[in-house]
Motif scaffolding. Structure first.
Motif, PDB file in Angstrom:
ATOM      1  N   ARG A 130       4.065  -4.702   4.119  1.00 52.38           N
ATOM      2  CA  ARG A 130       3.814  -6.135   4.342  1.00 52.38           C
ATOM      3  C   ARG A 130       2.761  -6.628   3.353  1.00 52.38           C
ATOM      4  O   ARG A 130       2.900  -7.707   2.765  1.00 52.38           O
ATOM      5  CB  ARG A 130       3.322  -6.374   5.775  1.00 52.38           C
ATOM      6  CG  ARG A 130       4.385  -6.387   6.847  1.00 52.38           C
ATOM      7  CD  ARG A 130       3.851  -7.035   8.102  1.00 52.38           C
ATOM      8  NE  ARG A 130       4.666  -6.787   9.276  1.00 52.38           N
ATOM      9  CZ  ARG A 130       5.788  -7.439   9.562  1.00 52.38           C
ATOM     10  NH1 ARG A 130       6.253  -8.363   8.736  1.00 52.38           N
ATOM     11  NH2 ARG A 130       6.458  -7.175  10.679  1.00 52.38           N
ATOM     12  N   ARG A 131       1.707  -5.852   3.190  1.00 53.33           N
ATOM     13  CA  ARG A 131       0.634  -6.269   2.289  1.00 53.33           C
ATOM     14  C   ARG A 131       1.131  -6.351   0.846  1.00 53.33           C
ATOM     15  O   ARG A 131       0.787  -7.289   0.109  1.00 53.33           O
ATOM     16  CB  ARG A 131      -0.551  -5.297   2.397  1.00 53.33           C
ATOM     17  CG  ARG A 131      -1.788  -5.727   1.630  1.00 53.33           C
ATOM     18  CD  ARG A 131      -2.248  -7.117   2.081  1.00 53.33           C
ATOM     19  NE  ARG A 131      -3.425  -7.538   1.355  1.00 53.33           N
ATOM     20  CZ  ARG A 131      -4.666  -7.407   1.803  1.00 53.33           C
ATOM     21  NH1 ARG A 131      -4.896  -6.850   2.985  1.00 53.33           N
ATOM     22  NH2 ARG A 131      -5.681  -7.839   1.088  1.00 53.33           N
ATOM     23  N   LEU A 132       1.927  -5.394   0.431  1.00 51.99           N
ATOM     24  CA  LEU A 132       2.480  -5.435  -0.923  1.00 51.99           C
ATOM     25  C   LEU A 132       3.390  -6.649  -1.108  1.00 51.99           C
ATOM     26  O   LEU A 132       3.395  -7.267  -2.173  1.00 51.99           O
ATOM     27  CB  LEU A 132       3.249  -4.143  -1.209  1.00 51.99           C
ATOM     28  CG  LEU A 132       2.403  -2.873  -1.303  1.00 51.99           C
ATOM     29  CD1 LEU A 132       3.298  -1.650  -1.466  1.00 51.99           C
ATOM     30  CD2 LEU A 132       1.399  -2.946  -2.439  1.00 51.99           C
ATOM     31  N   PHE A 142       0.724   3.441  -2.567  1.00 51.99           N
ATOM     32  CA  PHE A 142       1.017   2.928  -1.223  1.00 51.99           C
ATOM     33  C   PHE A 142       2.527   2.851  -1.006  1.00 51.99           C
ATOM     34  O   PHE A 142       3.046   3.267   0.038  1.00 51.99           O
ATOM     35  CB  PHE A 142       0.427   1.521  -1.054  1.00 51.99           C
ATOM     36  CG  PHE A 142      -1.018   1.494  -0.658  1.00 51.99           C
ATOM     37  CD1 PHE A 142      -1.462   2.143   0.492  1.00 51.99           C
ATOM     38  CD2 PHE A 142      -1.945   0.792  -1.406  1.00 51.99           C
ATOM     39  CE1 PHE A 142      -2.791   2.102   0.873  1.00 51.99           C
ATOM     40  CE2 PHE A 142      -3.285   0.749  -1.036  1.00 51.99           C
ATOM     41  CZ  PHE A 142      -3.714   1.402   0.107  1.00 51.99           C
ATOM     42  N   ARG A 143       3.211   2.303  -1.986  1.00 49.89           N
ATOM     43  CA  ARG A 143       4.657   2.083  -1.837  1.00 49.89           C
ATOM     44  C   ARG A 143       5.400   3.408  -1.721  1.00 49.89           C
ATOM     45  O   ARG A 143       6.291   3.561  -0.870  1.00 49.89           O
ATOM     46  CB  ARG A 143       5.181   1.277  -3.024  1.00 49.89           C
ATOM     47  CG  ARG A 143       6.647   0.881  -2.887  1.00 49.89           C
ATOM     48  CD  ARG A 143       7.071  -0.003  -4.051  1.00 49.89           C
ATOM     49  NE  ARG A 143       8.442  -0.478  -3.900  1.00 49.89           N
ATOM     50  CZ  ARG A 143       9.037  -1.299  -4.766  1.00 49.89           C
ATOM     51  NH1 ARG A 143       8.393  -1.731  -5.827  1.00 49.89           N
ATOM     52  NH2 ARG A 143      10.294  -1.678  -4.559  1.00 49.89           N
ATOM     53  N   ILE A 144       5.062   4.382  -2.559  1.00 49.41           N
ATOM     54  CA  ILE A 144       5.723   5.691  -2.511  1.00 49.41           C
ATOM     55  C   ILE A 144       5.556   6.323  -1.137  1.00 49.41           C
ATOM     56  O   ILE A 144       6.528   6.761  -0.511  1.00 49.41           O
ATOM     57  CB  ILE A 144       5.137   6.634  -3.590  1.00 49.41           C
ATOM     58  CG1 ILE A 144       5.458   6.121  -4.988  1.00 49.41           C
ATOM     59  CG2 ILE A 144       5.665   8.059  -3.397  1.00 49.41           C
ATOM     60  CD1 ILE A 144       4.604   6.766  -6.075  1.00 49.41           C
ATOM     61  N   LEU A 145       4.314   6.369  -0.650  1.00 52.33           N
ATOM     62  CA  LEU A 145       4.048   7.036   0.621  1.00 52.33           C
ATOM     63  C   LEU A 145       4.681   6.277   1.783  1.00 52.33           C
ATOM     64  O   LEU A 145       5.229   6.889   2.708  1.00 52.33           O
ATOM     65  CB  LEU A 145       2.537   7.170   0.827  1.00 52.33           C
ATOM     66  CG  LEU A 145       2.086   7.985   2.040  1.00 52.33           C
ATOM     67  CD1 LEU A 145       2.725   9.367   2.049  1.00 52.33           C
ATOM     68  CD2 LEU A 145       0.560   8.106   2.055  1.00 52.33           C
ATOM     69  N   ALA A 146       4.642   4.944   1.727  1.00 47.46           N
ATOM     70  CA  ALA A 146       5.231   4.144   2.806  1.00 47.46           C
ATOM     71  C   ALA A 146       6.736   4.346   2.879  1.00 47.46           C
ATOM     72  O   ALA A 146       7.300   4.519   3.968  1.00 47.46           O
ATOM     73  CB  ALA A 146       4.899   2.672   2.600  1.00 47.46           C
ATOM     74  N   VAL A 147       7.414   4.341   1.740  1.00 46.23           N
ATOM     75  CA  VAL A 147       8.862   4.523   1.735  1.00 46.23           C
ATOM     76  C   VAL A 147       9.223   5.948   2.155  1.00 46.23           C
ATOM     77  O   VAL A 147      10.169   6.160   2.929  1.00 46.23           O
ATOM     78  CB  VAL A 147       9.454   4.190   0.353  1.00 46.23           C
ATOM     79  CG1 VAL A 147      10.938   4.548   0.287  1.00 46.23           C
ATOM     80  CG2 VAL A 147       9.262   2.704   0.036  1.00 46.23           C
ATOM     81  N   GLU A 174      -7.658   9.796   1.082  1.00 42.94           N
ATOM     82  CA  GLU A 174      -8.136   8.811   2.053  1.00 42.94           C
ATOM     83  C   GLU A 174      -7.252   7.572   2.084  1.00 42.94           C
ATOM     84  O   GLU A 174      -7.696   6.502   2.529  1.00 42.94           O
ATOM     85  CB  GLU A 174      -9.583   8.408   1.703  1.00 42.94           C
ATOM     86  CG  GLU A 174     -10.575   9.559   1.663  1.00 42.94           C
ATOM     87  CD  GLU A 174     -10.693  10.260   3.010  1.00 42.94           C
ATOM     88  OE1 GLU A 174     -10.603   9.569   4.039  1.00 42.94           O
ATOM     89  OE2 GLU A 174     -10.866  11.499   3.028  1.00 42.94           O
ATOM     90  N   ILE A 175      -6.024   7.675   1.653  1.00 37.99           N
ATOM     91  CA  ILE A 175      -5.182   6.486   1.488  1.00 37.99           C
ATOM     92  C   ILE A 175      -4.970   5.738   2.799  1.00 37.99           C
ATOM     93  O   ILE A 175      -4.834   4.519   2.810  1.00 37.99           O
ATOM     94  CB  ILE A 175      -3.830   6.849   0.841  1.00 37.99           C
ATOM     95  CG1 ILE A 175      -3.095   5.578   0.368  1.00 37.99           C
ATOM     96  CG2 ILE A 175      -2.969   7.696   1.767  1.00 37.99           C
ATOM     97  CD1 ILE A 175      -1.929   5.851  -0.551  1.00 37.99           C
ATOM     98  N   ARG A 176      -4.965   6.435   3.909  1.00 36.63           N
ATOM     99  CA  ARG A 176      -4.767   5.757   5.186  1.00 36.63           C
ATOM    100  C   ARG A 176      -5.924   4.813   5.505  1.00 36.63           C
ATOM    101  O   ARG A 176      -5.749   3.803   6.175  1.00 36.63           O
ATOM    102  CB  ARG A 176      -4.602   6.772   6.323  1.00 36.63           C
ATOM    103  CG  ARG A 176      -4.046   6.156   7.610  1.00 36.63           C
ATOM    104  CD  ARG A 176      -4.053   7.163   8.740  1.00 36.63           C
ATOM    105  NE  ARG A 176      -3.048   8.184   8.613  1.00 36.63           N
ATOM    106  CZ  ARG A 176      -1.790   8.057   9.053  1.00 36.63           C
ATOM    107  NH1 ARG A 176      -1.386   6.942   9.619  1.00 36.63           N
ATOM    108  NH2 ARG A 176      -0.939   9.047   8.916  1.00 36.63           N
ATOM    109  N   TRP A 200       1.978   2.384   9.911  1.00 33.81           N
ATOM    110  CA  TRP A 200       1.185   2.290   8.676  1.00 33.81           C
ATOM    111  C   TRP A 200       2.072   1.861   7.509  1.00 33.81           C
ATOM    112  O   TRP A 200       1.676   1.030   6.691  1.00 33.81           O
ATOM    113  CB  TRP A 200       0.533   3.635   8.358  1.00 33.81           C
ATOM    114  CG  TRP A 200      -0.250   3.616   7.088  1.00 33.81           C
ATOM    115  CD1 TRP A 200      -1.563   3.277   6.934  1.00 33.81           C
ATOM    116  CD2 TRP A 200       0.243   3.920   5.762  1.00 33.81           C
ATOM    117  NE1 TRP A 200      -1.921   3.347   5.599  1.00 33.81           N
ATOM    118  CE2 TRP A 200      -0.839   3.736   4.868  1.00 33.81           C
ATOM    119  CE3 TRP A 200       1.476   4.323   5.259  1.00 33.81           C
ATOM    120  CZ2 TRP A 200      -0.707   3.951   3.486  1.00 33.81           C
ATOM    121  CZ3 TRP A 200       1.607   4.530   3.903  1.00 33.81           C
ATOM    122  CH2 TRP A 200       0.527   4.349   3.026  1.00 33.81           C
ATOM    123  N   SER A 201       3.268   2.418   7.452  1.00 32.00           N
ATOM    124  CA  SER A 201       4.192   2.067   6.367  1.00 32.00           C
ATOM    125  C   SER A 201       4.529   0.583   6.407  1.00 32.00           C
ATOM    126  O   SER A 201       4.574  -0.082   5.363  1.00 32.00           O
ATOM    127  CB  SER A 201       5.467   2.899   6.480  1.00 32.00           C
ATOM    128  OG  SER A 201       5.183   4.282   6.354  1.00 32.00           O
TER     129      SER A 201
END
Length: 224
Positions: free
Chosen positions: A132-134, A84-89, A68-70, A126-127
């Motif tokens: 941005r949040r990180l 979050f960072r792994i999936l975004a990158v 449910e990460i999205r 989403w990425s």
């Protein structure tokens, strides 16, 4: 009751009520193992896969662990933030189209496969939001700023911001990945800055294990 029967009854009562301190458990002759969160090792393995350029393996692992990460609201949980960072990158480097159909069950795939232009854009967007949040949580981190700049470069509406962010980092020699230098080279080529393209591409080639992706067509000229 006396002797062993009393001890057995007491132990069963403590176990049933789930209030057995370690000393009491030892007295009962029972060993309790602490719960292990296997996601810790899973996230570490996903980080290694991402460093090795295995985007599908890295992203698929995160999606399986955090299906449910999205929809997850951003928190200050270090493990979740790493995910979050792994999936975004990974989604950024795959241009929004993650080839994870063999990595995750069909019911978890959702838009991550990027089979449509809308899904690919949604994944890049989403990425960008995640990174941005990180960056808001951990300000002035060149590694996170590098990742955000690379993601911004994938969205035409954010290319100006990406060019400034990555350009500022490059001036201070703080860009943390060859992929981000390649993104900066593409942005400079699009802006007609041939010399800037070559400089960024050269820095990419120094850092990259496989420098083939470092150079792009220079605006108005042949491919370097």
């Amino acid at each position: 009751m006396r002797g062993p029967a009393v001890r057995l009854t007491l132990c069963l009562g403590l176990i049933a009520s789930a209030i057995v301190p370690s000393g009491d458990a030892a007295a009962c002759g029972i060993e309790f193992m602490p719960a292990v969160d296997h996601r810790v090792m899973g996230v570490a393995q996903a980080e290694k896969a991402l460093r090795d350029g295995q985007l599908a393996a890295a992203a698929g692992s995160v999606i399986r662990m955090f299906p449910e990460i999205r929809q997850i609201s951003y928190e200050k949980d270090p493990l979740l933030n790493r995910a979050f960072r792994i999936l975004a990158v990974a989604a950024t480097r795959a241009d929004g189209a993650l080839r994870v159909s063999a990595e995750v069950p069909r019911e978890l795939l959702g838009a991550w496969g990027g089979t449509s232009a809308e899904d690919r854009k949604a994944n890049v967007d989403w990425s960008i939001r995640a990174l941005r949040r990180l960056n808001e949580q951990r300000k002035n981190d060149p590694g996170l700023q590098t990742d955000l700049g690379e993601a911004l470069a994938r969205a035409p509406e954010h290319r100006g911001e990406a060019l400034k962010l990555l350009g500022d980092l490059a001036e201070k020699d703080l860009i943390a990945s060859p992929e981000a230098y390649a993104a900066l080279a593409r942005l400079r080529a699009l802006s007609g800055d041939g010399a800037g393209h070559d400089a960024a591409a050269s820095r990419c080639e120094v850092m990259a294990k496989n420098p083939a992706f470092c150079r792009t067509s220079r605006a108005g000229g042949p491919e370097s």
